[in-house]
Design a protein around this motif. Sequence first.
Motif: not given
Lengths: 116, 113
Positions: A99-110
Amino acid sequence: DTAVSQTPKYLVTQMGNDKSIKCEQNLGHDTMYWYKQDSKKFLKIMFSYNNKELIINETVPNRFSPKSPDKAHLNLHINSLELGDSAVYFCASSQDSQRGGTGELFFGEGSRLTVL
Amino acid sequence: GDSVTQMEGPVTLSEEAFLTINCTYTATGYPSLFWYVQYPGEGLQLLLKATKADDKGSNKGFEATYRKETTSFHLEKGSVQVSDSAVYFCALSTSGGSYIPTFGRGTSLIVHP
């Protein structure tokens, strides 16, 4: 709008208690992750879900139980908390390659968990 | 299995100094490579990425080039600022549909005025 949001941001509790951390992503991603970061900043992957199915389950005590009610949510429940569970827990998400992803992760603030 | 090795910190520099943080990797497939930055009290955020050999990722004055022959992805900046003080993580992701990420241990950068 926050892309990946986790609650609570801070959690202080006594040994032996049970607690949950919630995570939601509004990016439409298919895969979500839970990471544990220790005091030396080392990131350890705990779990990963793809479309509500468990795909990564690292060596984690079975006191930790993830739950994914739908692909936008991945919650972490911890039973019988121990001192060594004190850490910052990060939720993250990514889009699948199909679906077009490149492997980048998007993180929450913890979520900083302190067990006394 | 896949692994990422990055130099241990902390790295301490004066403002306007040149920065290099080394990162090497091993991977069974053909990974995408990333640098993430974590500012104090915050989550990780993508700094730059490269998805194929010889690609150069760049952002905010930082650069890294995907070197397949040396399996490296070193992070550089020509002139650091105090605001660059943070922890930097090198990472790779391989895909079989869902991405399986692997992170390095992180390198703390401290920049003094």
